[in-house]
Design a protein around this motif. Structure first.
Motif, PDB file in Angstrom:
ATOM      1  N   GLY A   1       3.182  32.071  40.065  1.00 58.35           N
ATOM      2  CA  GLY A   1       2.080  32.916  40.501  1.00 58.35           C
ATOM      3  C   GLY A   1       1.072  32.248  41.400  1.00 58.35           C
ATOM      4  N   ARG A   2       1.034  30.926  41.391  1.00 58.39           N
ATOM      5  CA  ARG A   2       0.060  30.204  42.207  1.00 58.39           C
ATOM      6  C   ARG A   2       0.660  29.662  43.503  1.00 58.39           C
ATOM      7  NH1 ARG A   2      -4.457  28.569  39.222  1.00 58.39           N
ATOM      8  NH2 ARG A   2      -4.701  26.679  40.454  1.00 58.39           N
ATOM      9  N   LEU A   3       1.910  29.994  43.767  1.00 55.94           N
ATOM     10  CA  LEU A   3       2.541  29.524  45.009  1.00 55.94           C
ATOM     11  C   LEU A   3       1.915  30.226  46.209  1.00 55.94           C
ATOM     12  CD1 LEU A   3       6.301  29.422  43.937  1.00 55.94           C
ATOM     13  CD2 LEU A   3       4.602  27.586  43.864  1.00 55.94           C
ATOM     14  N   HIS A   4       1.799  29.476  47.310  1.00 55.34           N
ATOM     15  CA  HIS A   4       1.093  29.970  48.491  1.00 55.34           C
ATOM     16  C   HIS A   4       2.057  30.106  49.665  1.00 55.34           C
ATOM     17  CE1 HIS A   4      -2.071  30.629  51.398  1.00 55.34           C
ATOM     18  NE2 HIS A   4      -1.660  29.587  52.102  1.00 55.34           N
ATOM     19  N   ALA A   5       2.011  31.268  50.323  1.00 55.12           N
ATOM     20  CA  ALA A   5       2.854  31.515  51.494  1.00 55.12           C
ATOM     21  C   ALA A   5       2.028  31.345  52.759  1.00 55.12           C
ATOM     22  CB  ALA A   5       3.436  32.917  51.429  1.00 55.12           C
ATOM     23  N   PHE A   6       2.554  30.573  53.715  1.00 53.38           N
ATOM     24  CA  PHE A   6       1.847  30.325  54.973  1.00 53.38           C
ATOM     25  C   PHE A   6       2.214  31.358  56.044  1.00 53.38           C
ATOM     26  CE2 PHE A   6       2.245  26.282  52.763  1.00 53.38           C
ATOM     27  CZ  PHE A   6       0.949  25.811  52.790  1.00 53.38           C
ATOM     28  N   ASN A   7       3.320  32.066  55.839  1.00 57.97           N
ATOM     29  CA  ASN A   7       3.752  33.060  56.812  1.00 57.97           C
ATOM     30  C   ASN A   7       4.684  34.047  56.115  1.00 57.97           C
ATOM     31  OD1 ASN A   7       6.414  31.775  56.778  1.00 57.97           O
ATOM     32  ND2 ASN A   7       5.488  30.198  58.087  1.00 57.97           N
ATOM     33  N   GLU A   8       5.202  35.018  56.870  1.00 53.37           N
ATOM     34  CA  GLU A   8       6.058  36.040  56.285  1.00 53.37           C
ATOM     35  C   GLU A   8       7.372  35.463  55.758  1.00 53.37           C
ATOM     36  OE1 GLU A   8       6.681  39.319  58.863  1.00 53.37           O
ATOM     37  OE2 GLU A   8       4.551  39.871  58.992  1.00 53.37           O
ATOM     38  N   ASP A   9       7.932  34.511  56.487  1.00 54.00           N
ATOM     39  CA  ASP A   9       9.184  33.895  56.033  1.00 54.00           C
ATOM     40  C   ASP A   9       8.982  33.185  54.701  1.00 54.00           C
ATOM     41  OD1 ASP A   9      10.557  34.820  58.217  1.00 54.00           O
ATOM     42  OD2 ASP A   9      10.361  32.961  59.372  1.00 54.00           O
ATOM     43  N   GLU A  10       7.845  32.497  54.574  1.00 54.21           N
ATOM     44  CA  GLU A  10       7.551  31.795  53.329  1.00 54.21           C
ATOM     45  C   GLU A  10       7.339  32.793  52.193  1.00 54.21           C
ATOM     46  OE1 GLU A  10       6.966  28.045  51.320  1.00 54.21           O
ATOM     47  OE2 GLU A  10       7.799  28.620  53.259  1.00 54.21           O
ATOM     48  N   GLU A  11       6.696  33.908  52.492  1.00 49.98           N
ATOM     49  CA  GLU A  11       6.491  34.956  51.478  1.00 49.98           C
ATOM     50  C   GLU A  11       7.833  35.491  50.992  1.00 49.98           C
ATOM     51  OE1 GLU A  11       4.413  36.918  48.853  1.00 49.98           O
ATOM     52  OE2 GLU A  11       3.264  35.971  50.469  1.00 49.98           O
ATOM     53  N   LYS A  12       8.784  35.654  51.901  1.00 49.06           N
ATOM     54  CA  LYS A  12      10.110  36.127  51.522  1.00 49.06           C
ATOM     55  C   LYS A  12      10.817  35.099  50.646  1.00 49.06           C
ATOM     56  CE  LYS A  12      14.485  37.754  53.495  1.00 49.06           C
ATOM     57  NZ  LYS A  12      15.254  38.011  54.749  1.00 49.06           N
ATOM     58  N   ARG A  13      10.698  33.812  51.002  1.00 52.21           N
ATOM     59  CA  ARG A  13      11.318  32.753  50.202  1.00 52.21           C
ATOM     60  C   ARG A  13      10.749  32.742  48.783  1.00 52.21           C
ATOM     61  NH1 ARG A  13      10.159  27.453  51.824  1.00 52.21           N
ATOM     62  NH2 ARG A  13      11.869  26.737  50.500  1.00 52.21           N
ATOM     63  N   ILE A  14       9.435  32.919  48.676  1.00 49.93           N
ATOM     64  CA  ILE A  14       8.802  32.923  47.357  1.00 49.93           C
ATOM     65  C   ILE A  14       9.279  34.123  46.542  1.00 49.93           C
ATOM     66  CG2 ILE A  14       6.602  33.174  46.146  1.00 49.93           C
ATOM     67  CD1 ILE A  14       5.313  31.481  48.323  1.00 49.93           C
ATOM     68  N   SER A  15       9.410  35.278  47.179  1.00 48.22           N
ATOM     69  CA  SER A  15       9.893  36.468  46.473  1.00 48.22           C
ATOM     70  C   SER A  15      11.313  36.259  45.954  1.00 48.22           C
ATOM     71  CB  SER A  15       9.844  37.688  47.397  1.00 48.22           C
ATOM     72  OG  SER A  15       8.514  38.008  47.742  1.00 48.22           O
ATOM     73  N   GLU A  16      12.166  35.664  46.785  1.00 47.80           N
ATOM     74  CA  GLU A  16      13.542  35.389  46.360  1.00 47.80           C
ATOM     75  C   GLU A  16      13.555  34.387  45.209  1.00 47.80           C
ATOM     76  OE1 GLU A  16      15.283  34.062  49.972  1.00 47.80           O
ATOM     77  OE2 GLU A  16      15.650  36.087  50.755  1.00 47.80           O
TER      78      GLU A  16
END
Length: 523
Positions: free
Chosen positions: A15-30
Protein backbone atom coordinates in the motif's frame (compact mmCIF):
# COMPACT_ATOMS: atom_id res chain seq x y z
CA UNK A 1 -7.21 -16.34 6.27
CA UNK A 2 -10.12 -13.93 6.82
CA UNK A 3 -10.61 -11.21 4.22
CA UNK A 4 -9.93 -8.37 6.68
CA UNK A 5 -6.59 -9.87 7.69
CA UNK A 6 -5.60 -10.55 4.09
CA UNK A 7 -6.53 -6.99 3.11
CA UNK A 8 -4.54 -5.48 5.99
CA UNK A 9 -1.54 -7.63 5.04
CA UNK A 10 -1.82 -6.67 1.37
CA UNK A 11 -1.99 -2.99 2.33
CA UNK A 12 1.00 -3.39 4.65
CA UNK A 13 3.10 -5.05 1.93
CA UNK A 14 2.15 -2.95 -1.09
CA UNK A 15 0.00 0.00 0.00
CA UNK A 16 2.90 2.39 0.46
CA UNK A 17 4.54 1.73 -2.91
CA UNK A 18 4.96 4.83 -5.06
CA UNK A 19 4.46 5.06 -8.82
CA UNK A 20 6.48 7.66 -10.75
CA UNK A 21 4.53 7.25 -13.99
CA UNK A 22 1.73 5.26 -15.62
CA UNK A 23 3.97 2.32 -16.48
CA UNK A 24 5.09 2.09 -12.86
CA UNK A 25 1.46 2.26 -11.70
CA UNK A 26 0.66 -0.67 -13.98
CA UNK A 27 3.62 -2.67 -12.62
CA UNK A 28 2.46 -2.04 -9.06
CA UNK A 29 -1.09 -3.14 -9.91
CA UNK A 30 0.21 -6.37 -11.46
CA UNK A 31 2.40 -6.94 -8.41
CA UNK A 32 -0.51 -6.36 -6.01
CA UNK A 33 -2.62 -8.91 -7.86
CA UNK A 34 0.16 -11.51 -7.63
CA UNK A 35 0.76 -10.76 -3.94
CA UNK A 36 -2.98 -10.95 -3.18
CA UNK A 37 -3.12 -14.44 -4.67
CA UNK A 38 0.01 -15.69 -2.89
CA UNK A 39 -0.73 -14.50 0.65
CA UNK A 40 -4.15 -16.21 0.79
CA UNK A 41 -2.43 -19.53 1.49
CA UNK A 42 0.67 -18.30 3.33
CA UNK A 43 1.71 -17.83 6.95
CA UNK A 44 2.07 -14.03 7.26
CA UNK A 45 4.78 -14.25 9.93
CA UNK A 46 7.29 -15.62 7.42
CA UNK A 47 6.79 -13.10 4.63
CA UNK A 48 9.47 -10.63 5.74
CA UNK A 49 12.26 -10.67 8.29
CA UNK A 50 11.98 -7.06 9.49
CA UNK A 51 9.21 -4.50 9.78
CA UNK A 52 9.47 -1.08 11.39
CA UNK A 53 6.58 0.81 12.93
CA UNK A 54 6.77 3.53 10.27
CA UNK A 55 6.40 0.91 7.51
CA UNK A 56 2.96 -0.22 8.67
CA UNK A 57 0.19 0.89 6.36
CA UNK A 58 -2.06 3.77 7.43
CA UNK A 59 -4.20 3.77 4.31
CA UNK A 60 -7.41 3.43 6.28
CA UNK A 61 -6.72 6.61 8.25
CA UNK A 62 -4.87 8.70 5.67
CA UNK A 63 -5.89 11.29 3.10
CA UNK A 64 -8.43 10.92 0.32
CA UNK A 65 -5.92 9.60 -2.22
CA UNK A 66 -4.63 6.95 0.17
CA UNK A 67 -8.18 5.93 1.03
CA UNK A 68 -8.90 5.47 -2.68
CA UNK A 69 -5.86 3.19 -2.98
CA UNK A 70 -7.08 1.13 -0.03
CA UNK A 71 -10.49 0.75 -1.70
CA UNK A 72 -8.71 -0.32 -4.89
CA UNK A 73 -6.85 -3.03 -2.97
CA UNK A 74 -10.15 -4.20 -1.48
CA UNK A 75 -11.70 -4.49 -4.95
CA UNK A 76 -8.64 -6.32 -6.28
CA UNK A 77 -8.74 -8.82 -3.41
CA UNK A 78 -12.45 -9.40 -3.92
CA UNK A 79 -11.92 -10.09 -7.64
CA UNK A 80 -9.11 -12.53 -6.84
CA UNK A 81 -11.33 -14.39 -4.37
CA UNK A 82 -14.21 -14.62 -6.83
CA UNK A 83 -11.89 -16.19 -9.41
CA UNK A 84 -10.31 -18.33 -6.69
CA UNK A 85 -7.10 -17.45 -8.48
CA UNK A 86 -4.66 -18.79 -5.92
CA UNK A 87 -1.50 -19.93 -7.75
CA UNK A 88 0.70 -22.37 -5.90
CA UNK A 89 3.26 -19.78 -4.89
CA UNK A 90 4.44 -17.89 -1.83
CA UNK A 91 5.89 -14.39 -1.66
CA UNK A 92 8.74 -12.98 0.45
CA UNK A 93 9.53 -9.28 0.77
CA UNK A 94 12.93 -7.71 1.42
CA UNK A 95 14.40 -4.19 1.43
CA UNK A 96 18.01 -5.07 0.62
CA UNK A 97 19.13 -6.02 -2.92
CA UNK A 98 20.53 -9.46 -2.08
CA UNK A 99 19.12 -12.66 -0.64
CA UNK A 100 20.90 -13.81 2.51
CA UNK A 101 19.64 -14.87 5.93
CA UNK A 102 22.51 -12.95 7.57
CA UNK A 103 21.26 -9.42 6.87
CA UNK A 104 18.06 -8.16 8.54
CA UNK A 105 15.47 -7.18 5.98
CA UNK A 106 16.49 -9.91 3.52
CA UNK A 107 15.53 -13.61 3.46
CA UNK A 108 13.21 -14.98 6.13
CA UNK A 109 13.70 -18.39 7.73
CA UNK A 110 10.87 -19.68 5.54
CA UNK A 111 12.38 -18.47 2.26
CA UNK A 112 15.95 -19.72 2.57
CA UNK A 113 17.18 -22.21 0.00
CA UNK A 114 14.24 -21.65 -2.35
CA UNK A 115 14.34 -20.72 -6.04
CA UNK A 116 12.74 -17.33 -6.54
CA UNK A 117 11.34 -15.17 -9.31
CA UNK A 118 12.00 -11.58 -8.23
CA UNK A 119 9.96 -8.47 -8.97
CA UNK A 120 11.42 -5.07 -8.13
CA UNK A 121 12.76 -2.97 -6.76
CA UNK A 122 9.65 -0.91 -6.06
CA UNK A 123 10.08 2.34 -4.13
CA UNK A 124 7.73 3.29 -1.31
CA UNK A 125 6.63 6.80 -0.35
CA UNK A 126 9.72 7.22 1.85
CA UNK A 127 12.14 6.22 -0.91
CA UNK A 128 12.87 2.76 0.55
CA UNK A 129 13.23 0.00 -2.09
CA UNK A 130 11.36 -3.30 -1.81
CA UNK A 131 11.93 -6.55 -3.68
CA UNK A 132 9.24 -9.26 -3.94
CA UNK A 133 10.45 -12.86 -4.29
CA UNK A 134 7.86 -15.37 -5.54
CA UNK A 135 8.48 -19.09 -4.97
CA UNK A 136 6.53 -22.00 -6.39
CA UNK A 137 4.94 -24.46 -3.96
CA UNK A 138 5.52 -28.17 -4.58
CA UNK A 139 3.33 -31.10 -3.62
CA UNK A 140 5.70 -33.71 -2.16
CA UNK A 141 5.52 -37.05 -0.39
CA UNK A 142 6.28 -36.72 3.32
CA UNK A 143 7.92 -39.79 4.87
CA UNK A 144 7.44 -40.05 8.66
CA UNK A 145 9.27 -42.18 11.21
CA UNK A 146 6.83 -43.76 13.65
CA UNK A 147 6.65 -41.72 16.85
CA UNK A 148 7.90 -38.51 15.21
CA UNK A 149 5.57 -35.57 14.67
CA UNK A 150 7.45 -34.19 11.65
CA UNK A 151 8.59 -36.02 8.49
CA UNK A 152 12.18 -37.10 7.99
CA UNK A 153 12.24 -36.36 4.26
CA UNK A 154 9.98 -34.89 1.58
CA UNK A 155 10.43 -35.95 -2.05
CA UNK A 156 8.55 -36.41 -5.31
CA UNK A 157 7.82 -39.71 -7.04
CA UNK A 158 5.21 -41.07 -9.44
CA UNK A 159 3.44 -44.43 -9.45
CA UNK A 160 1.48 -46.49 -11.96
CA UNK A 161 -1.02 -47.49 -9.27
CA UNK A 162 -1.28 -44.92 -6.48
CA UNK A 163 -3.34 -46.34 -3.63
CA UNK A 164 -3.30 -43.68 -0.91
CA UNK A 165 -4.00 -39.94 -1.14
CA UNK A 166 -2.08 -38.01 1.52
CA UNK A 167 -3.61 -34.93 3.10
CA UNK A 168 -2.16 -31.88 1.30
CA UNK A 169 0.24 -34.23 -0.45
CA UNK A 170 0.62 -36.50 -3.48
CA UNK A 171 -0.86 -39.97 -3.95
CA UNK A 172 1.53 -42.65 -2.77
CA UNK A 173 1.98 -46.41 -3.13
CA UNK A 174 3.23 -48.55 -0.25
CA UNK A 175 6.48 -50.01 -1.49
CA UNK A 176 10.15 -50.28 -0.54
CA UNK A 177 11.80 -48.72 -3.58
CA UNK A 178 11.17 -45.22 -4.96
CA UNK A 179 12.54 -43.31 -7.90
CA UNK A 180 12.99 -39.64 -7.01
CA UNK A 181 11.45 -37.22 -9.50
CA UNK A 182 12.81 -33.71 -10.11
CA UNK A 183 13.06 -31.11 -8.73
CA UNK A 184 13.01 -30.71 -4.93
CA UNK A 185 13.96 -32.75 -1.86
CA UNK A 186 13.76 -31.45 1.73
CA UNK A 187 15.60 -33.38 4.45
CA UNK A 188 15.09 -32.81 8.16
CA UNK A 189 18.27 -31.15 9.43
CA UNK A 190 18.04 -33.00 12.73
CA UNK A 191 18.84 -36.25 10.92
CA UNK A 192 22.40 -34.92 10.61
CA UNK A 193 22.71 -32.65 13.65
CA UNK A 194 20.73 -33.36 16.83
CA UNK A 195 20.97 -29.73 18.01
CA UNK A 196 19.17 -28.36 14.94
CA UNK A 197 15.54 -27.24 15.40
CA UNK A 198 13.10 -29.99 14.47
CA UNK A 199 11.23 -27.81 11.96
CA UNK A 200 14.35 -26.92 9.93
CA UNK A 201 14.94 -28.72 6.61
CA UNK A 202 17.82 -28.85 4.12
CA UNK A 203 16.74 -28.07 0.59
CA UNK A 204 18.36 -29.75 -2.43
CA UNK A 205 17.51 -29.53 -6.10
CA UNK A 206 17.56 -32.96 -7.71
CA UNK A 207 17.35 -34.42 -11.20
CA UNK A 208 16.69 -38.00 -10.06
CA UNK A 209 17.84 -40.66 -7.61
CA UNK A 210 16.44 -43.42 -5.43
CA UNK A 211 15.12 -44.03 -1.91
CA UNK A 212 15.23 -47.59 -0.59
CA UNK A 213 13.59 -48.97 2.57
CA UNK A 214 14.55 -52.29 4.19
CA UNK A 215 11.04 -52.92 5.56
CA UNK A 216 7.51 -52.18 4.40
CA UNK A 217 6.01 -48.73 5.01
CA UNK A 218 2.44 -48.31 6.26
CA UNK A 219 -0.23 -45.67 6.70
CA UNK A 220 -0.72 -44.24 10.20
CA UNK A 221 -3.18 -41.37 10.80
CA UNK A 222 -3.12 -40.75 7.05
CA UNK A 223 0.67 -40.41 7.12
CA UNK A 224 3.14 -42.36 5.02
CA UNK A 225 5.16 -43.97 7.82
CA UNK A 226 8.06 -46.34 8.50
CA UNK A 227 8.97 -48.06 11.76
CA UNK A 228 11.82 -46.77 13.92
CA UNK A 229 13.84 -49.89 13.02
CA UNK A 230 13.58 -49.32 9.25
CA UNK A 231 16.82 -48.37 7.52
CA UNK A 232 16.44 -45.85 4.70
CA UNK A 233 19.08 -45.35 2.00
CA UNK A 234 18.79 -42.08 0.06
CA UNK A 235 20.76 -41.56 -3.15
CA UNK A 236 19.60 -38.29 -4.80
CA UNK A 237 21.32 -37.04 -7.95
CA UNK A 238 21.86 -33.32 -7.50
CA UNK A 239 21.37 -30.46 -9.94
CA UNK A 240 23.46 -27.30 -9.81
CA UNK A 241 21.80 -23.90 -10.22
CA UNK A 242 22.70 -22.48 -13.64
CA UNK A 243 19.79 -20.03 -13.98
CA UNK A 244 20.94 -17.33 -11.55
CA UNK A 245 20.73 -13.71 -12.72
CA UNK A 246 23.88 -12.21 -14.22
CA UNK A 247 24.59 -8.80 -15.75
CA UNK A 248 27.90 -8.69 -17.65
CA UNK A 249 27.38 -4.96 -18.35
CA UNK A 250 27.58 -4.03 -14.66
CA UNK A 251 30.93 -2.96 -13.20
CA UNK A 252 29.80 -4.57 -9.94
CA UNK A 253 29.49 -8.27 -9.22
CA UNK A 254 32.33 -9.16 -11.57
CA UNK A 255 34.11 -11.36 -9.02
CA UNK A 256 30.95 -13.46 -8.65
CA UNK A 257 30.62 -13.69 -12.44
CA UNK A 258 34.25 -14.81 -12.78
CA UNK A 259 33.92 -17.46 -10.08
CA UNK A 260 33.51 -21.07 -11.20
CA UNK A 261 31.86 -23.89 -9.26
CA UNK A 262 31.44 -27.63 -9.55
CA UNK A 263 29.39 -28.57 -6.51
CA UNK A 264 28.71 -32.18 -5.47
CA UNK A 265 26.44 -33.96 -7.97
CA UNK A 266 25.70 -36.87 -5.63
CA UNK A 267 24.91 -37.29 -1.93
CA UNK A 268 24.32 -40.79 -0.59
CA UNK A 269 23.28 -41.24 3.03
CA UNK A 270 21.21 -43.53 5.22
CA UNK A 271 19.21 -43.08 8.40
CA UNK A 272 17.47 -45.28 10.94
CA UNK A 273 15.35 -43.44 13.50
CA UNK A 274 17.79 -40.92 15.07
CA UNK A 275 21.03 -42.26 13.59
CA UNK A 276 22.54 -41.37 10.23
CA UNK A 277 25.48 -42.33 8.05
CA UNK A 278 26.89 -40.21 5.24
CA UNK A 279 27.99 -42.83 2.74
CA UNK A 280 29.44 -40.58 0.04
CA UNK A 281 29.50 -37.01 -1.28
CA UNK A 282 30.56 -36.11 -4.79
CA UNK A 283 33.80 -34.19 -5.28
CA UNK A 284 33.69 -30.42 -5.70
CA UNK A 285 35.87 -27.55 -6.87
CA UNK A 286 35.79 -23.79 -7.16
CA UNK A 287 37.73 -20.91 -8.61
CA UNK A 288 37.20 -17.88 -6.38
CA UNK A 289 39.22 -14.65 -6.54
CA UNK A 290 41.51 -16.35 -9.04
CA UNK A 291 42.44 -19.39 -6.92
CA UNK A 292 41.48 -22.94 -7.91
CA UNK A 293 40.69 -25.37 -5.08
CA UNK A 294 39.39 -28.94 -4.94
CA UNK A 295 37.19 -30.34 -2.15
CA UNK A 296 36.80 -34.00 -1.20
CA UNK A 297 34.66 -35.82 1.35
CA UNK A 298 36.87 -38.01 3.55
CA UNK A 299 34.23 -39.81 5.62
CA UNK A 300 33.97 -37.41 8.58
CA UNK A 301 30.46 -37.94 9.97
CA UNK A 302 30.49 -34.72 12.03
CA UNK A 303 27.99 -32.17 10.76
CA UNK A 304 27.50 -28.61 11.96
CA UNK A 305 24.28 -26.61 11.98
CA UNK A 306 24.85 -22.85 11.89
CA UNK A 307 21.73 -20.75 12.47
CA UNK A 308 23.53 -17.48 11.57
CA UNK A 309 24.11 -18.58 7.97
CA UNK A 310 21.14 -21.02 7.91
CA UNK A 311 23.32 -23.86 6.67
CA UNK A 312 24.08 -27.46 7.52
CA UNK A 313 27.81 -27.93 7.00
CA UNK A 314 29.34 -31.29 6.04
CA UNK A 315 33.11 -31.30 6.40
CA UNK A 316 35.19 -31.54 3.22
CA UNK A 317 38.95 -31.51 2.75
CA UNK A 318 40.43 -28.68 0.66
CA UNK A 319 43.60 -29.43 -1.31
CA UNK A 320 44.99 -25.91 -0.68
CA UNK A 321 46.34 -25.11 2.81
CA UNK A 322 45.85 -21.36 2.27
CA UNK A 323 43.21 -19.11 0.74
CA UNK A 324 44.88 -16.54 -1.53
CA UNK A 325 43.33 -13.48 -3.15
CA UNK A 326 44.96 -13.61 -6.57
CA UNK A 327 42.49 -11.43 -8.44
CA UNK A 328 39.88 -8.98 -7.09
CA UNK A 329 38.00 -7.04 -9.78
CA UNK A 330 35.50 -5.12 -7.66
CA UNK A 331 35.70 -1.31 -8.05
CA UNK A 332 33.92 -0.96 -4.68
CA UNK A 333 35.23 -3.65 -2.29
CA UNK A 334 38.95 -4.40 -2.26
CA UNK A 335 39.77 -7.82 -0.81
CA UNK A 336 43.44 -8.76 -0.37
CA UNK A 337 45.86 -11.02 1.46
CA UNK A 338 46.48 -14.68 2.17
CA UNK A 339 45.27 -16.77 5.12
CA UNK A 340 45.52 -20.33 6.39
CA UNK A 341 42.43 -22.45 5.76
CA UNK A 342 41.28 -23.83 9.12
CA UNK A 343 38.33 -25.94 7.89
CA UNK A 344 36.19 -26.35 4.80
CA UNK A 345 32.66 -27.62 4.20
CA UNK A 346 29.93 -28.41 1.75
CA UNK A 347 27.03 -26.35 3.09
CA UNK A 348 23.34 -27.08 2.50
CA UNK A 349 20.74 -24.29 2.83
CA UNK A 350 18.31 -24.74 5.71
CA UNK A 351 14.77 -23.36 5.94
CA UNK A 352 11.72 -23.53 8.18
CA UNK A 353 9.27 -25.09 5.76
CA UNK A 354 5.50 -25.49 5.71
CA UNK A 355 5.15 -29.28 5.54
CA UNK A 356 1.88 -29.03 3.60
CA UNK A 357 3.34 -26.48 1.16
CA UNK A 358 7.09 -27.08 0.69
CA UNK A 359 8.81 -24.73 -1.75
CA UNK A 360 10.87 -25.33 -4.87
CA UNK A 361 14.52 -25.88 -3.89
CA UNK A 362 17.20 -23.75 -5.54
CA UNK A 363 20.41 -25.77 -6.01
CA UNK A 364 22.94 -28.15 -4.53
CA UNK A 365 24.47 -26.06 -1.79
CA UNK A 366 27.64 -24.01 -1.44
CA UNK A 367 31.29 -24.38 -0.46
CA UNK A 368 32.69 -22.63 2.61
CA UNK A 369 36.25 -22.17 3.85
CA UNK A 370 37.07 -20.89 7.33
CA UNK A 371 40.26 -18.81 7.39
CA UNK A 372 42.72 -17.59 9.98
CA UNK A 373 44.02 -13.99 10.06
CA UNK A 374 45.72 -12.57 6.99
CA UNK A 375 42.91 -11.08 4.91
CA UNK A 376 42.07 -7.35 4.73
CA UNK A 377 39.17 -5.45 3.19
CA UNK A 378 38.55 -1.87 2.23
CA UNK A 379 35.67 -0.25 0.39
CA UNK A 380 35.22 3.04 -1.45
CA UNK A 381 35.78 6.14 0.73
CA UNK A 382 36.80 4.17 3.82
CA UNK A 383 39.54 6.29 5.42
CA UNK A 384 42.50 5.90 7.78
CA UNK A 385 42.92 2.10 7.60
CA UNK A 386 41.71 -1.19 6.17
CA UNK A 387 39.46 -3.54 8.12
CA UNK A 388 41.30 -6.66 9.30
CA UNK A 389 39.44 -9.97 9.18
CA UNK A 390 40.31 -12.17 12.16
CA UNK A 391 38.34 -15.35 11.42
CA UNK A 392 36.51 -14.96 8.09
CA UNK A 393 34.28 -17.50 6.40
CA UNK A 394 34.21 -17.35 2.59
CA UNK A 395 31.12 -18.86 0.98
CA UNK A 396 30.83 -19.56 -2.72
CA UNK A 397 27.81 -20.69 -4.72
CA UNK A 398 26.69 -20.07 -8.31
CA UNK A 399 26.15 -16.35 -8.76
CA UNK A 400 27.38 -15.30 -5.33
CA UNK A 401 30.41 -14.86 -3.08
CA UNK A 402 29.81 -14.16 0.60
CA UNK A 403 32.34 -13.13 3.26
CA UNK A 404 31.50 -13.19 6.97
CA UNK A 405 33.61 -12.23 9.98
CA UNK A 406 31.99 -11.95 13.40
CA UNK A 407 34.95 -10.11 14.94
CA UNK A 408 36.54 -7.87 12.34
CA UNK A 409 39.01 -5.19 13.41
CA UNK A 410 37.98 -1.78 12.08
CA UNK A 411 38.89 0.50 14.99
CA UNK A 412 40.28 3.76 13.56
CA UNK A 413 38.54 3.44 10.20
CA UNK A 414 36.15 6.28 9.38
CA UNK A 415 33.68 7.01 6.60
CA UNK A 416 31.69 10.18 5.99
CA UNK A 417 28.68 10.61 3.77
CA UNK A 418 27.95 14.10 2.47
CA UNK A 419 24.29 15.06 2.34
CA UNK A 420 22.43 17.98 0.80
CA UNK A 421 23.37 21.67 0.93
CA UNK A 422 21.25 24.71 0.12
CA UNK A 423 20.83 28.42 0.96
CA UNK A 424 19.21 27.71 4.32
CA UNK A 425 21.66 24.94 5.16
CA UNK A 426 24.95 26.45 4.04
CA UNK A 427 27.12 23.98 5.94
CA UNK A 428 25.41 20.94 4.41
CA UNK A 429 24.52 17.72 6.15
CA UNK A 430 26.62 14.64 6.79
CA UNK A 431 26.79 11.25 8.43
CA UNK A 432 30.07 10.19 10.04
CA UNK A 433 30.63 6.49 10.74
CA UNK A 434 33.36 5.26 13.07
CA UNK A 435 34.04 1.56 12.81
CA UNK A 436 34.94 -0.75 15.68
CA UNK A 437 36.80 -3.85 16.73
CA UNK A 438 34.99 -7.14 17.34
CA UNK A 439 32.31 -6.07 14.88
CA UNK A 440 30.37 -8.29 12.51
CA UNK A 441 31.20 -7.66 8.86
CA UNK A 442 29.30 -9.29 6.02
CA UNK A 443 30.00 -8.74 2.33
CA UNK A 444 28.14 -10.17 -0.64
CA UNK A 445 29.17 -9.99 -4.29
CA UNK A 446 26.30 -10.95 -6.63
CA UNK A 447 26.60 -11.79 -10.33
CA UNK A 448 23.56 -9.73 -11.29
CA UNK A 449 25.53 -6.61 -10.33
CA UNK A 450 25.00 -5.96 -6.61
CA UNK A 451 27.65 -5.60 -3.92
CA UNK A 452 26.60 -5.14 -0.30
CA UNK A 453 28.52 -4.49 2.94
CA UNK A 454 26.76 -4.94 6.28
CA UNK A 455 28.45 -4.00 9.58
CA UNK A 456 27.97 -1.94 12.74
CA UNK A 457 29.41 1.48 13.56
CA UNK A 458 29.10 4.44 15.93
CA UNK A 459 27.60 7.42 14.14
CA UNK A 460 27.41 11.19 14.34
CA UNK A 461 24.32 12.28 12.39
CA UNK A 462 24.58 15.89 11.20
CA UNK A 463 21.36 16.24 9.23
CA UNK A 464 18.58 18.85 9.38
CA UNK A 465 17.73 19.33 13.07
CA UNK A 466 16.70 22.14 15.41
CA UNK A 467 19.13 24.60 16.99
CA UNK A 468 19.21 25.35 20.70
CA UNK A 469 18.98 28.98 21.83
CA UNK A 470 22.78 29.15 22.07
CA UNK A 471 23.06 28.26 18.38
CA UNK A 472 24.26 24.69 18.93
CA UNK A 473 22.63 21.90 16.97
CA UNK A 474 20.89 19.13 18.89
CA UNK A 475 23.34 16.21 18.95
CA UNK A 476 22.28 12.95 17.31
CA UNK A 477 24.86 10.28 18.11
CA UNK A 478 24.44 6.51 18.05
CA UNK A 479 26.28 3.36 19.07
CA UNK A 480 26.39 -0.01 17.34
CA UNK A 481 24.18 1.15 14.50
CA UNK A 482 23.45 -1.42 11.79
CA UNK A 483 24.92 -0.04 8.55
CA UNK A 484 24.25 -1.39 5.08
CA UNK A 485 26.11 -0.07 2.01
CA UNK A 486 24.91 -1.31 -1.37
CA UNK A 487 26.13 -0.46 -4.87
CA UNK A 488 24.82 -1.31 -8.32
CA UNK A 489 24.89 0.36 -11.72
CA UNK A 490 21.36 1.71 -11.12
CA UNK A 491 21.61 3.05 -7.58
CA UNK A 492 23.73 3.24 -4.43
CA UNK A 493 22.10 2.75 -1.03
CA UNK A 494 23.09 3.74 2.50
CA UNK A 495 20.82 2.27 5.17
CA UNK A 496 21.49 3.04 8.85
CA UNK A 497 19.18 1.46 11.41
CA UNK A 498 19.28 2.22 15.14
CA UNK A 499 16.25 1.58 17.33
CA UNK A 500 17.73 2.53 20.73
CA UNK A 501 19.31 5.97 20.33
CA UNK A 502 18.02 7.13 23.73
CA UNK A 503 19.69 4.16 25.42
CA UNK A 504 22.90 4.87 23.51
CA UNK A 505 23.06 8.34 25.09
CA UNK A 506 22.04 7.67 28.68
CA UNK A 507 24.52 8.19 31.53
CA UNK A 508 26.13 5.06 33.03
CA UNK A 509 24.33 5.57 36.36
CA UNK A 510 20.91 5.88 34.76
CA UNK A 511 18.79 2.75 34.77
CA UNK A 512 16.64 4.17 31.98
CA UNK A 513 17.20 7.16 29.66
CA UNK A 514 16.14 10.53 31.07
CA UNK A 515 14.15 13.05 29.08
CA UNK A 516 15.87 16.40 28.63
CA UNK A 517 14.24 19.80 28.22
CA UNK A 518 15.71 21.73 25.28
CA UNK A 519 14.95 25.37 24.48
CA UNK A 520 14.76 25.83 20.72
CA UNK A 521 15.67 29.00 18.86
CA UNK A 522 12.81 30.44 16.77
CA UNK A 523 15.11 32.46 14.55
Amino acid sequence: MKKEKVLDLLASLTGRLHAFNEDEEKRISELQEAVASAIEQQDPTGIRSREFQFEKSELKRSDEDASARFNKLSELLQATRIRKDFPESHVFVRNVPIRTTQIPGSVTASGAGARVNTFGPFMDIQGIPHWFDFVRVRKLIALYIQGHSLPAILFDSTFTQSRFQLINGKPVELRRNFNIDPDSVWIQTRLFENNAPADQYCGLRVKGGTITLDSDPFMESNRFTISSTCNVICDPKLEQNIVFESDPTSPFGKDARLAKYELPDSFKFSFKNNTKEIISVGDARWKVYGQDSNFRYTGNQTCTYNSFVSRLAIQMECNNPTFNILNCESPFFQFSGSAKIVQSWWALPVAKIDIANPLEADGNGALIVECDEGLDVQWTNLKNKTVVLTNPFVLGEPGRIGITDLKSKGNGAVQEFAGWQDEQNIHGTSLECRFKNDAVLIFNNIAKGDEVVFTVADMDVRTDRPLKVNGEAVAVKTKNTALTLAVSKQKNLVIAVDENILWDNKLPADKIPKNKTIFISSA
